[in-house]
Design an enzyme around this catalytic site. Structure first.
Site, short mmCIF file in Angstrom:
data_model
loop_
_atom_site.label_atom_id
_atom_site.label_comp_id
_atom_site.label_asym_id
_atom_site.label_seq_id
_atom_site.Cartn_x
_atom_site.Cartn_y
_atom_site.Cartn_z
N LYS A 172 -5.85 5.13 8.08
CA LYS A 172 -4.66 5.82 7.58
C LYS A 172 -4.91 7.32 7.46
CE LYS A 172 -2.87 1.85 5.00
NZ LYS A 172 -2.57 1.29 3.67
N SER A 211 0.81 -1.21 0.00
CA SER A 211 0.00 0.00 0.00
C SER A 211 0.85 1.27 0.00
CB SER A 211 -0.94 0.01 1.22
OG SER A 211 -0.19 0.02 2.42
#
Length: 797
Positions: free
Chosen positions: A690, A647
């Site tokens: 996040k 990611s």
């Protein structure tokens, strides 16, 4: 693309929930979203052939045990109640007890009847031997013997008188003495007789001795005959007494051939062991009952009692050890030695569930020594054989039992994870033969209006079942939104029942603290925040380290080849995100990309794959027809653990492009996302955590209109951000951008256009790609210069 505030939180519209509180909603009869599992269970249960046991798989917290148990209970109601199973003595071979399978409820009756029978016989048998009829016949036998003995003595006495010998009978036996004129001669008188007379009397005594010896030889024979007659009398007396008492049982159980056979054998054994009953009845020391050890052999060990069972049994064994599954044989210490008998045979879970369903945790069965092999052996042979592990392993030589096996007819339901299911399929050849049906739990429910209302009914069902306060419509909406967030997919609602139930219970507690009669949205929100507070200590410590400069994260200004990536951490039940600095370097070289994480063995294989993909993108984008004259390196700064996942590959690519083109990047933006070989952005997990992790740092330092996060467009549907971010976005203080390609991200990070190549493959001046292309051309020129060649390939002067 700058996302609108409404796109940051996909709220559940309370207006679509047509109720005021959960009290108005109808109770659900089945768990929603698990139709596949319910059908699999129904098929496995209905399939009459062997091997169609079930393996139920799914993640923890989905309510697997509850759903399976409820489904099996419904199925069991249409199934006949199974037999009772008892162990009784095998009078021919005591080490091999006999198993009796008899109709449900009859086991306890038989046990009570046998106990009552023995109690009755303990009293009746001695009484029968004290009875007038027995005493009369016993006297006749004794008198007959006495008559024979008297006749013998009389005959010998008459013979002795004829020979002038006196026959005398004393306590120690018979004595012979000479006599004359009816008077017994003393030794002196005998010696005074003439020698002829002494000789005659001596011969007479010898003759009588032989006659006495011959007659006495018949006495043992008469005694044996008398003993036989007494034994026959005792047997007839016992036969009459026992038959009188046991006939009632024989009539009561005449329709069951196994019990009838057992009663006949018990009857004969009681007759053969008359003495223990006589001694027990005549004892003055204690009062004997059927519970005393002398009468253990006549007890009935009711191993399984289904007298109170309705339908087929549904059992969950929480501790599936070998003995808890297949039963055991216990021992008792008696006189310094271990002894056992059939009454010490104990049931296992297979016995209790026989004829029904047995639920087991797959992992627990596999981690208990010998349990898995024992379970498979029982299912394969379709019988339960009780064997002690000590004998199998030759650890003891104590005499034990070999109980008769019991036929096995049940369905075993293993509950475990998907990974364990596939491991068993791969490495255990017997598993697929014994567990032919798999039931795979759904993790999520599609988020549609109909399903949101259905999920509201699920919430109402749990609320009523747990006896908690009714939940208002806006509270239900907030619960659904939280479960959507837990699914990490904006189009799905999590079916993790444990998380839902925990949220309901804590929200009810919060409402109770306010003395509210109903659960409102504020109570649900308070429960969510309280749970987060209890678990986010490490998250706060990490943020403190960033804010005090221990971990260097810039959130303002510009930096060359440095970017804020976003990481996702899962600690127990708490997941959160945090920014991390990713830096790159680039210099003239031969197309080598160094992943420092991989070189130091801190990077996992998926992370290494991501780095290889972005290096492939750079090669195909900028060096299709020329050498890639760059050597670059990548690293996650100030990380001390394993880096895994792809990611961050978009952030790594942007840092590399910045290093290659000497293009500064804005530090007020963070980026997450993976890329493919064509630079397209791909969805990642944990997007909400996040974004929130970077937002918290920016908010602590003071939000400006420059702060924001770049995410893949594919993750927009997953956004369920906390309210502070939505409010900041509405005020223009924080931005969330969604991009399809890494070049769009570079434009946001640099403020420069990416640039589109012309027909000759050249990018317009001032664009990002132009600066990168120019730098690569400079490095190629330098390489050729150092190699002694010009650009056209001619030798340089």
């Amino acid at each position: 693309m700058l996302l609108k505030p409404a796109q940051l939180y996909h709220a559940c519209n309370p207006d679509l929930l047509t109720f005021e509180t959960t009290e108005e909603l109808e109770h659900l009869s089945e768990t929603i979203g698990q139709e596949r599992v319910i059908e699999s269970i129904r098929f496995g249960v209905d399939m009459p052939h062997s091997g169609y046991n079930l393996y139920v798989m799914g993640s923890n917290g989905l309510g697997r045990h509850t759903l399976v148990h409820e489904s099996l209970i419904k199925q069991s109601m249409d199934t006949a109640v199974p037999l009772d199973w008892c162990y009784v003595a095998n009078f021919q071979d005591p080490h091999k007890p006999t198993a009796l399978g008899i109709p449900a409820g009859m086991g306890r009756l038989l046990s009570r009847d046998m106990e009552q029978l023995i109690d009755n016989l303990i009293k009746a048998i001695p009484a029968a031997f004290r009875g007038d009829e027995y005493q009369r016949q016993a006297r006749e036998i004794q008198e007959d013997f006495s008559r024979r003995e008297s006749a013998m003595v009389q005959r010998l006495g008459e013979e002795a008188e004829r020979l002038d010998v006196k026959l005398m009978q004393g306590p120690s036996g018979f004595t012979l003495a000479a006599q004359k004129d009816g008077k017994i001669l003393s030794q002196e008188e005998f010696k005074q007789l003439p020698e002829e007379e002494q000789a005659r009397l001596g011969n007479s005594i010898e003759t009588m001795k032989q006659a006495l010896k011959e007659s006495m030889s018949h006495v043992p024979e008469w005694q044996r005959e008398m003993q036989q007659r007494f034994s026959q009398l005792n047997r007839e007396t016992m036969q009459l007494t026992v038959t009188e008492f046991i006939n009632e049982l024989v009539q009561r159980y005449r329709d069951n051939s196994k019990i009838s056979t057992y009663l006949e054998q018990a009857k004969q054994d009681i007759i053969e062991n008359v003495d223990i009953f006589r001694q027990a009845g005549e004892s003055n020391e204690k009062s004997f009952t059927a519970q005393d050890p002398e009468f253990t052999r006549y007890r009935v060990n009711v191993l399984v009692d289904n007298g109170d069972t309705q339908g087929a049994p549904v059992l969950f064994e929480d501790n599936p050890t070998y003995q808890n599954l297949l039963g055991r044989i216990e021992h008792q210490a008696r006189f310094g030695a271990l002894q056992t008998d059939f009454t010490l045979i104990k049931q296992g879970a297979l016995h209790r569930a026989n004829g029904g369903f047995l639920m087991l945790d797959a992992e627990k069965v596999l981690t208990n020594p010998f349990a898995w092999e024992g379970l498979k052996r029982a299912l394969r042979s379709r019988e339960i054989r009780i064997e002690s592990l000590e004998r199998q392993l030759s650890l003891i030589s104590t005499i034990s039992l070999e109980p008769e096996t019991i036929p096995l007819d049940l369905k075993v339901v293993l509950i475990g994870s998907r990974s364990l299911f596939y491991l068993l399929k791969e490495y255990d050849p017997e598993f697929g033969l014994l567990f032919k049906v798999s039931a795979d739990f759904a993790e999520q429910l599609p988020r549609e209006h109909e399903n949101e209302l259905l999920y509201a009914r699920l919430i109402a069902t749990l609320q009523k079942r747990e006896g908690i306060r009714a939940i208002q419509r806006d509270g239900v909406a907030r619960i659904i939104e939280q479960l959507v967030r837990l699914s990490s997919n904006g189009d799905k609602i999590s079916l993790r029942m444990s998380s839902l139930l925990e949220l309901l219970l804590e929200a009810d507690h919060r409402a109770g603290l306010r003395d509210s009669k109903q659960i409102e949205r504020m109570d649900v929100e308070a429960a969510i925040q309280a749970r987060r507070f209890r678990n986010n200590q490490y998250e706060e410590q990490l943020q403190e380290a960033i804010l005090d400069g221990t971990l260097r994260i810039d959130t303002s200004g510009i930096q060359l080849a440095q970017i804020n990536g976003l990481t996702y951490l899962q600690l127990g039940d708490h997941a959160f995100g945090a920014p991390t600095r990713i830096s790159a370097t680039a210099r003239m070289g031969g197309g080598e990309f160094i992943d420092i994480e991989r070189e130091t063995k801190q990077g996992g294989p998926i992370h290494s794959k991501g780095v290889m993909i972005l290096s492939s993108y750079i090669g195909q984008r900028y060096a299709k027809n020329q050498l890639l004259s760059v050597t670059a390196s990548l690293v996650f700064e100030q990380t001390y653990g394993t880096i895994e996942g792809d990611s961050a590959s978009a952030a790594e690519l942007c840092a590399l492009l910045s290093a290659m083109g000497d293009i500064p990047l804005k530090q007020s933006l963070a980026i997450t996302g993976s890329v493919n070989q064509h630079g397209q952005m791909q969805a990642i997990g944990g997007v909400c955590q996040k974004i929130e992790g970077f937002f918290d740092i920016c908010q602590a330092r003071g939000l400006t209109r420059e702060h924001g996060v770049i995410i893949p467009t594919a993750n927009v549907k997953d956004l369920m951000l906390k309210q502070e971010i939505v409010e900041a976005a509405e005020a223009g203080l924080f931005k969330v951008y969604a991009v399809e390609h890494v070049e769009q991200a570079m434009e946001l990070l640099t403020g420069l256009p990416a640039g589109v190549p012309d027909e000759e493959g050249l990018f317009p001046e001032g664009s990002i790609n132009y600066l990168i292309q120019l730098r690569l051309a400079e490095w190629i020129t330098l390489r050729l210069h150092y190699a002694g060649q010009s650009l056209d390939g001619e030798p340089r002067d």
